[in-house]
Every structure is written in structure tokens, then in C-alpha cells.
Design an enzyme around this catalytic site. Sequence first.
Site, PDB file in Angstrom:
ATOM      1  N   PHE A 145      57.679  59.736  23.269  1.00  0.00           N
ATOM      2  CA  PHE A 145      58.284  61.027  23.603  1.00  0.00           C
ATOM      3  C   PHE A 145      57.720  62.049  22.624  1.00  0.00           C
ATOM      4  CE2 PHE A 145      61.209  64.536  23.383  1.00  0.00           C
ATOM      5  CZ  PHE A 145      61.438  64.791  24.726  1.00  0.00           C
ATOM      6  N   ASP A 230      53.250  61.768  14.824  1.00  0.00           N
ATOM      7  CA  ASP A 230      54.318  62.659  15.270  1.00  0.00           C
ATOM      8  C   ASP A 230      55.575  62.303  14.487  1.00  0.00           C
ATOM      9  OD1 ASP A 230      56.430  63.935  16.517  1.00  0.00           O
ATOM     10  OD2 ASP A 230      55.686  63.590  18.551  1.00  0.00           O
ATOM     11  N   LYS A 259      61.753  70.071  14.148  1.00  0.00           N
ATOM     12  CA  LYS A 259      63.193  69.813  14.068  1.00  0.00           C
ATOM     13  C   LYS A 259      63.779  70.139  12.703  1.00  0.00           C
ATOM     14  CE  LYS A 259      63.431  66.644  17.969  1.00  0.00           C
ATOM     15  NZ  LYS A 259      63.899  67.676  18.905  1.00  0.00           N
TER      16      LYS A 259
END
Length: 404
Positions: A145, A230, A259
Site C-alpha cells: 500500500f 516507503d 504522516k
Amino acid sequence: MISAANLTDPAVDEAERYTAHNYHPLPVVIAEAEGAWVTDVDGRRYLDCLAGYSALNFGHRHPDLIAAAREQLDRVTLTSRAFLHDQFGPFCRDLARLTGKDMVLPMNSGAEAVETAVKVSRKWGYKIKGVPDGKATIVVADGNFHGRTTTIISFSTDPEARADYGPYTPGFRVVPYGDLDALAAAVDETTVAVLLEPIQGEAGVIVPPSGYLPGVRRLCSERDVLFVADEIQSGLGRTGATFACDDEGVVPDMYILGKALGGGIVPVSAVAAGREILGVLRPGEHGSTFGGNPLACAVARGVIALLETGEPQARAREVGAHLHRRLGELIGRGLTAVRGRGLWAGIDIDPALMTGREACEGLMAHGVLAKDTHGSTLRLAPPLIVTRDEIDGAVDALAKVLKG
């Protein structure tokens, strides 16, 4: 104090009426938040065990980060990258130092940072490695994801994220996560990068087999391929280290961050890499109006300052160990598996008992907010400021839900 009127149902109905169905939220309407706790419009308090998918690593409204934002709000909030501002250079310097890289390129969302990493990897492949124009390939893992843009969902293996959005962007090869042999077979002279999550979050907090990440690092070095990590969910203290790659003693060629970098206040993302990689970009070849804006840089500098103390990482290790011990007690008592690292856990509920959604609804009734992923799997990722007692309360609530 719980209000006499029911304010939740009308708020849920209004959202349902006017919002496209891109999420399926729990029926809770948050009005206030502090630390690891949120309060809904009817005055009910909940322990936040999702923390914005790691965007709130430092809790809601961390005083240092709120102070940084307020100070910057009184000065300047946006200039666009057409000009420099006094927070930009210091932010890039601080993040370069934290990552051990030469250069930083700020963006906004995680998906935007992943798109940046894809573009930079391809350009590096053409300009530095010598891959023929238009032939670059990037190897990714199944269960990944990395976001929801058209290019990113082109290499997703999640039907919900991918279906009905074609035609898809070519140039990606998908291999099983954790399988070094499959990865080696997929890499050839056209490969410019291997793009991986060090721990897969959306897939259910999947930790790769021991030796996998070091093996990826060796393979990329041997084949002249960029290792792009990531760390949008796994990085910035979540696993008990500054980056999840640190836990394996691995240094990727490029970090993708997001984030938690925004401190739960503003969207901030970035890629960090060596000068020989990010240096391939020239003015006008890539950009972002809001990327690296003054407010974002000021808040992100506050985040970096917190991480430089090492305290969030230490807390994630110590309290995270307690979380995993307590969850382990529920194996065979409704849970079939517990995975994760630090203050990050993926838990599999016996599907004969309930779905993940039903478990989250049950937890909500006991004052705990969590989020399910595929099937009967839940993710727990409380803010790094959470206490052992609060963890005990959350696990005790889960035990009650599993008993029915």
C-alpha cells in the site's frame, strides 16, 4: 459530561448525505482531542489506537508542535516554491541530518511523495544508469500500500483499490513480499528501483522474514538498483527506531516519509536521498505548490526535534513490548496471530468469532478506537505517548469483545 441530546446520529447522517463513499468510518464523530484520547460530540471519550495511521505518532495536539504551528501562523504560512522562506532551508537540513542523506524534496501527502520517488527513480535510471528511454521498470511487493493515485494503484494487488480505474500505468513488476529469490528473478538491466515497505501496514502489519531487508539491500547494491523504502507509516519512531530499516541495520538509497512528519497538524511528506539521486532533478521538472510551505516546515522541524531526543523511539520500544506481551495472552482466546514491532501490531481474530469491522465496533463500545483491514485483521497503532495503563485498558477491552 455526556450531552442530553444525541448529536452523533445527525452528524453521521449529514456526512453520509454529502460525502462520496471513499471510506467506511466507524459511527463516531470526534470533536476534541488531547494526547492519546479523543472526545466525540456527545462527550464520550475514546483511546485512539489508530493515531491517524501513524500520522499522530506524538499524540493529538502535542504542546511543542502546537506551539511551533502557532508561532508560524503569526508570521507567514505560504509562499509557494517560487520563493524561499526562512523555515525551508533549516527543515531540509534537519531532515537530511535525521535521515543521513544529502538532499530532501518536500511534498504534502504520502502518495505525492511516492509519486516523486517513482519519477526520480526513473529519471535516475535514464540519466545515470543508462536504461533506454521509456523502458524503466520498478519492482514492488504484493500486498503493498503506497497510496491511491492512478500510477500507484497500477501496481496494487488490492482489488478494492485497483478495480475499475484502468488503463494502468506500465513499468512495474510485482513479486511476493519477503521472497528474495522472486525479487532477484524480477530484477534485470531495465530495473531502476525496488520499492518496498519495510513493514507492510495496510496488509496487516506484516513483518518480513529475518534477513529479507538486508538481502534486498545487497541485491540492489550488486545490480545497481535503488532501494526505495516507503517509511510513511513505519518510520519516525513507530517501530521503536527512527526508521523501521534501522531495526534491520539497513540503509536504503531513498526514504519516503510522511504522516507523522506533519505532527498531526498539517500534511507533510518528503523524499530524502543522496545528491547523486535527487540531483537528477532540474528546475521545472517537478513541483508542488504547497510542498515545503512555511507552516509545514515549522511543524516538521518540531517533529524532528522530538525524534532527535530519542525519547519517542525508546517509549515505542518499551511500551510496545508491553503491548505485544499483553496481546500474546489472547492467542488461542480469540486471536490466532499477533505481528508487529514497537507500538504497531496486526492482530488476526478467529474469523468464526467476528469480522474485523465487528471487532472495531465492539471496541468502540468499550471506549477504544481501532481500524480493521482485510477480513478479521485489526491494526493497533496508538500514539507513542500512550501509557502502559492505557495499553492494559485497550487489551482488556479487546478481551471482553472477543468473549462476546
